[in-house]
Design a protein around this motif. Structure first.
Motif, mmCIF file in Angstrom:
data_model
loop_
_atom_site.group_PDB
_atom_site.id
_atom_site.type_symbol
_atom_site.label_atom_id
_atom_site.label_comp_id
_atom_site.label_asym_id
_atom_site.label_seq_id
_atom_site.Cartn_x
_atom_site.Cartn_y
_atom_site.Cartn_z
ATOM 1 N N ASN A 11 48.077 43.913 38.120
ATOM 2 C CA ASN A 11 47.196 42.715 38.227
ATOM 3 C C ASN A 11 45.530 42.996 37.926
ATOM 4 O O ASN A 11 44.929 41.979 37.445
ATOM 5 C CB ASN A 11 46.771 42.576 39.715
ATOM 6 C CG ASN A 11 48.469 42.556 39.955
ATOM 7 O OD1 ASN A 11 49.335 41.338 39.937
ATOM 8 N ND2 ASN A 11 48.723 42.499 41.588
ATOM 9 N N ASP A 12 45.441 43.934 37.503
ATOM 10 C CA ASP A 12 43.614 44.438 36.835
ATOM 11 C C ASP A 12 43.850 45.674 36.435
ATOM 12 O O ASP A 12 43.977 46.306 37.351
ATOM 13 C CB ASP A 12 42.784 44.020 38.410
ATOM 14 C CG ASP A 12 41.608 44.258 37.706
ATOM 15 O OD1 ASP A 12 40.875 43.748 36.742
ATOM 16 O OD2 ASP A 12 40.466 45.213 38.836
ATOM 17 N N ILE A 13 43.299 46.004 35.099
ATOM 18 C CA ILE A 13 43.308 47.265 34.810
ATOM 19 C C ILE A 13 41.633 47.348 34.624
ATOM 20 O O ILE A 13 40.499 46.365 33.661
ATOM 21 C CB ILE A 13 43.864 46.675 33.086
ATOM 22 C CG1 ILE A 13 45.209 47.157 33.323
ATOM 23 C CG2 ILE A 13 43.528 48.476 32.560
ATOM 24 C CD1 ILE A 13 46.059 46.862 32.071
ATOM 25 N N GLN A 14 40.895 48.233 34.814
ATOM 26 C CA GLN A 14 39.500 49.535 34.609
ATOM 27 C C GLN A 14 39.774 50.010 34.017
ATOM 28 O O GLN A 14 40.221 51.296 33.748
ATOM 29 C CB GLN A 14 38.872 49.451 35.993
ATOM 30 C CG GLN A 14 39.131 47.947 37.288
ATOM 31 C CD GLN A 14 38.895 48.202 38.111
ATOM 32 O OE1 GLN A 14 38.397 49.580 38.901
ATOM 33 N NE2 GLN A 14 39.295 47.330 39.236
ATOM 34 N N ALA A 15 39.386 50.449 32.700
ATOM 35 C CA ALA A 15 39.187 51.242 31.637
ATOM 36 C C ALA A 15 37.658 51.964 31.546
ATOM 37 O O ALA A 15 36.516 51.040 31.098
ATOM 38 C CB ALA A 15 39.198 51.004 30.981
ATOM 39 N N VAL A 16 37.797 53.822 31.776
ATOM 40 C CA VAL A 16 35.748 53.622 31.486
ATOM 41 C C VAL A 16 36.338 54.119 29.804
ATOM 42 O O VAL A 16 36.924 55.488 30.374
ATOM 43 C CB VAL A 16 35.601 54.153 32.361
ATOM 44 C CG1 VAL A 16 35.956 55.561 33.360
ATOM 45 C CG2 VAL A 16 34.201 55.064 31.904
ATOM 46 N N HIS A 45 42.387 52.765 35.522
ATOM 47 C CA HIS A 45 42.789 52.444 36.535
ATOM 48 C C HIS A 45 43.243 51.423 36.647
ATOM 49 O O HIS A 45 42.896 50.189 36.391
ATOM 50 C CB HIS A 45 41.880 52.465 37.440
ATOM 51 C CG HIS A 45 41.110 53.435 38.164
ATOM 52 N ND1 HIS A 45 40.223 53.691 39.496
ATOM 53 C CD2 HIS A 45 41.659 55.263 38.209
ATOM 54 C CE1 HIS A 45 39.951 54.866 39.457
ATOM 55 N NE2 HIS A 45 40.806 55.698 38.737
ATOM 56 N N VAL A 46 44.585 50.922 36.929
ATOM 57 C CA VAL A 46 46.072 49.707 36.715
ATOM 58 C C VAL A 46 46.056 50.051 38.540
ATOM 59 O O VAL A 46 46.708 50.253 39.260
ATOM 60 C CB VAL A 46 46.966 50.726 36.384
ATOM 61 C CG1 VAL A 46 47.915 49.121 36.651
ATOM 62 C CG2 VAL A 46 46.710 50.323 34.875
ATOM 63 N N TYR A 47 46.010 48.947 39.007
ATOM 64 C CA TYR A 47 46.205 47.578 39.858
ATOM 65 C C TYR A 47 47.302 47.171 39.699
ATOM 66 O O TYR A 47 47.425 45.773 39.034
ATOM 67 C CB TYR A 47 44.737 47.011 41.291
ATOM 68 C CG TYR A 47 43.943 48.081 41.050
ATOM 69 C CD1 TYR A 47 43.378 48.701 42.533
ATOM 70 C CD2 TYR A 47 42.768 48.210 40.358
ATOM 71 C CE1 TYR A 47 42.576 49.236 42.942
ATOM 72 C CE2 TYR A 47 41.260 48.591 41.234
ATOM 73 C CZ TYR A 47 41.791 49.750 42.377
ATOM 74 O OH TYR A 47 40.960 50.346 42.079
ATOM 75 N N GLY A 48 48.185 47.281 40.742
ATOM 76 C CA GLY A 48 49.342 46.036 40.762
ATOM 77 C C GLY A 48 50.526 45.808 42.149
ATOM 78 O O GLY A 48 50.173 46.099 42.877
ATOM 79 N N THR A 49 51.468 45.039 41.671
ATOM 80 C CA THR A 49 52.524 45.035 43.108
ATOM 81 C C THR A 49 53.638 45.166 42.886
ATOM 82 O O THR A 49 54.193 44.954 41.142
ATOM 83 C CB THR A 49 51.854 43.036 43.131
ATOM 84 O OG1 THR A 49 50.873 42.757 43.100
ATOM 85 C CG2 THR A 49 53.331 42.974 43.962
ATOM 86 N N VAL A 50 54.142 46.061 43.279
ATOM 87 C CA VAL A 50 55.111 47.114 43.799
ATOM 88 C C VAL A 50 56.335 45.694 43.306
ATOM 89 O O VAL A 50 56.844 44.897 44.402
ATOM 90 C CB VAL A 50 55.544 48.093 44.580
ATOM 91 C CG1 VAL A 50 57.138 48.045 45.072
ATOM 92 C CG2 VAL A 50 54.470 48.957 44.812
#
Length: 202
Positions: free
Chosen positions: A160-165, A104-109
């Motif tokens: 801004n943030d990366i969550q990897a599983v 999952h990647v969170y970021g700013t457009v």
């Protein structure tokens, strides 16, 4: 997303390699108060000394495009191989489960200019045409065909943030040989999970 500590992948280079190889993701934002997702290629670009970005485009006819605003935060989901894991493959009784890889990647457009959009489209086509027997180039497209570009908007997503599983039967290493053997009897997705498990064993 919820990730038990022993399933987290904190190796950013490995995660970036995954994003490059599994770049067809899901862009999620909010439209009229509801979550909205679109399946699109989202290409990773690394920038030295700056935040890295994902680059993509969607149709202007897609309601999601009306809700992509500079500075808004979005979520991009990328899936890798996955497989059902039967507990009949375990030495001891346990419930079945599922093995999978996801990021999952969170970021700013940031909305692209027409020039930036065209540049990113050239890069996207050139990347994937490398494997074609008769590769095409946007440089050779007619003006009539290229007018279709006016029907899309391009954007960049500053990460801004990366969550990897990587959920690959951690904690059941004694069962890995049997699990891998069973997965290798099945479809391409299951075989890919087996390959990822083998990597973890090295």
């Amino acid at each position: 997303m919820f990730i038990p500590e022993h399933y987290k992948n904190n190796d950013i280079e490995e995660v970036y390699e995954f994003l490059k190889n599994n770049s067809f993701g899901i862009l999620i934002n909010t439209v009229a108060g509801k979550p909205w997702g679109t399946h699109i290629p989202l290409e990773l670009e690394k920038h030295l000394g700056q935040k890295d970005i994902l680059v993509g485009h969607i149709a202007k006819a897609n309601l999601q495009s009306k809700n992509l605003v500079d500075g808004d935060e979005v979520l991009c989901i990328f899936n890798g191989p996955h497989s059902y894991i039967s507990s009949s493959w375990y030495q001891n009784e346990e419930v079945p489960t599922w093995n999978y890889i996801a990021v999952h990647v969170y970021g700013t457009v940031k909305i692209q200019t027409p020039e930036e959009l065209l540049k990113s489209l050239h890069a996207l086509v050139d990347k994937y045409e490398q494997q074609s027997e008769n590769p095409i180039s946007l440089n050779n497209m007619s003006k009539k065909t290229m007018r279709q570009v006016s029907g899309i908007i391009g954007f960049e997503i500053e990460i801004n943030d990366i969550q990897a599983v990587n959920k690959l039967s951690q904690g059941r290493e004694h069962d890995h040989p049997k699990i891998i053997t069973e997965l290798e009897k099945k479809s391409a997705s299951e075989k890919a999970v087996a390959q990822e498990m083998k990597k973890q064993m090295r």
